[in-house]
Scaffold this motif. Structure first.
Motif, PDB file in Angstrom:
ATOM      1  N   GLU A   1     -31.584  23.857 -29.750  1.00 54.69           N
ATOM      2  CA  GLU A   1     -31.633  22.473 -29.284  1.00 54.69           C
ATOM      3  C   GLU A   1     -30.262  22.001 -28.790  1.00 54.69           C
ATOM      4  O   GLU A   1     -30.162  21.338 -27.766  1.00 54.69           O
ATOM      5  CB  GLU A   1     -32.118  21.571 -30.416  1.00 54.69           C
ATOM      6  CG  GLU A   1     -32.274  20.127 -30.017  1.00 54.69           C
ATOM      7  CD  GLU A   1     -32.810  19.301 -31.162  1.00 54.69           C
ATOM      8  OE1 GLU A   1     -32.410  18.128 -31.249  1.00 54.69           O
ATOM      9  OE2 GLU A   1     -33.616  19.810 -31.956  1.00 54.69           O
ATOM     10  N   ARG A   2     -29.198  22.384 -29.501  1.00 53.77           N
ATOM     11  CA  ARG A   2     -27.862  21.873 -29.150  1.00 53.77           C
ATOM     12  C   ARG A   2     -26.882  22.921 -28.671  1.00 53.77           C
ATOM     13  O   ARG A   2     -25.789  22.575 -28.238  1.00 53.77           O
ATOM     14  CB  ARG A   2     -27.254  21.176 -30.375  1.00 53.77           C
ATOM     15  CG  ARG A   2     -28.040  19.959 -30.831  1.00 53.77           C
ATOM     16  CD  ARG A   2     -27.375  19.287 -32.019  1.00 53.77           C
ATOM     17  NE  ARG A   2     -27.442  20.134 -33.212  1.00 53.77           N
ATOM     18  CZ  ARG A   2     -26.744  19.909 -34.322  1.00 53.77           C
ATOM     19  NH1 ARG A   2     -25.921  18.889 -34.395  1.00 53.77           N
ATOM     20  NH2 ARG A   2     -26.884  20.712 -35.366  1.00 53.77           N
TER      21      ARG A   2
ATOM     22  N   PRO B   1     -21.946  23.911 -26.100  1.00 54.09           N
ATOM     23  CA  PRO B   1     -23.030  22.917 -26.064  1.00 54.09           C
ATOM     24  C   PRO B   1     -24.111  23.341 -25.077  1.00 54.09           C
ATOM     25  O   PRO B   1     -23.805  23.821 -23.979  1.00 54.09           O
ATOM     26  CB  PRO B   1     -22.327  21.636 -25.606  1.00 54.09           C
ATOM     27  CG  PRO B   1     -20.900  21.831 -25.994  1.00 54.09           C
ATOM     28  CD  PRO B   1     -20.640  23.319 -25.832  1.00 54.09           C
TER      29      PRO B   1
END
Length: 197
Positions: free
Chosen positions: A8-9, A70
């Motif tokens: 997700e990140r 990220p």
């Protein structure tokens, strides 16, 4: 084959020589160096050797080290490293390792990256067991291991400086991954695995 993982990140990309400078900067930061290298100095030659060993491990075994950046922009600065490495001696076998930039500690990124690495280890590579060597003074690393479902190895030999070992096995990991009612409540983020040349 070069395995890219996404959570997700985070975007996880196998380490390469183009990562040499950011890895050297990351691993020579005193808080990171203390936890990863026992506060020993880290040289540019060592970073070159670590990158080469990871590339060999990917070629021979299908696993190695990934840089962490990220997910929203993979060209952003490196925020850490996670991966798998072979080890000899106490706790011999495959070990999961990670490090994060100190500014990113406490965000749950170590567990998120490690979860992706373990999903890959058990689901793609087919490993039976992955261990983690944990410094006895690192309560945070114990919590990360426990969040991942890793358990202490009670009969394992103590590592250097009294380190203890935690482990996860494929059967337990796979059982914990079974979704209930179509929702994976245990591990909400499954890494996407893609190949890059």
């Amino acid at each position: 084959m070069r395995e890219l993982l996404r959570t997700e990140r985070l975007a996880l990309r196998p380490v390469s020589m183009r990562d040499h400078r950011p890895l050297l900067a990351h691993w020579t930061r005193p808080p990171v160096r203390r936890h990863v290298f026992g506060d020993a100095a880290v040289s540019a030659v060592q970073v070159t050797e670590i990158i080469a060993a990871s590339r060999r491990d990917f070629a021979a075994h299908g696993y190695g080290l990934w840089t962490l950046r990220p997910a929203r922009r993979a060209d952003e600065p490196l925020i850490g490293v996670a991966g798998l490495t072979g080890r000899d001696g106490p706790g011999a076998g495959v070990e999961i390792v990670y490090s994060l930039e100190p500014e990113r500690w406490g965000e749950g990124l170590a567990a998120e990256a490690s979860r992706a690495v373990l999903d890959y280890a058990f689901g793609v590579v087919g490993l039976r067991r992955v261990a983690a060597e944990i410094d006895p003074d690192s309560a945070v690393s114990v919590r990360v291991a426990e969040r991942l479902g890793m358990r202490p190895v009670p009969d394992g030999a103590a590592g250097p400086d009294g380190a203890s070992f935690y482990a996860a096995d494929r059967a337990g990991w796979t059982a914990a991954r079974i979704p209930a009612d179509g929702v994976d409540a245990v591990r909400p983020v499954t890494p996407a695995v893609t190949s890059a040349g």
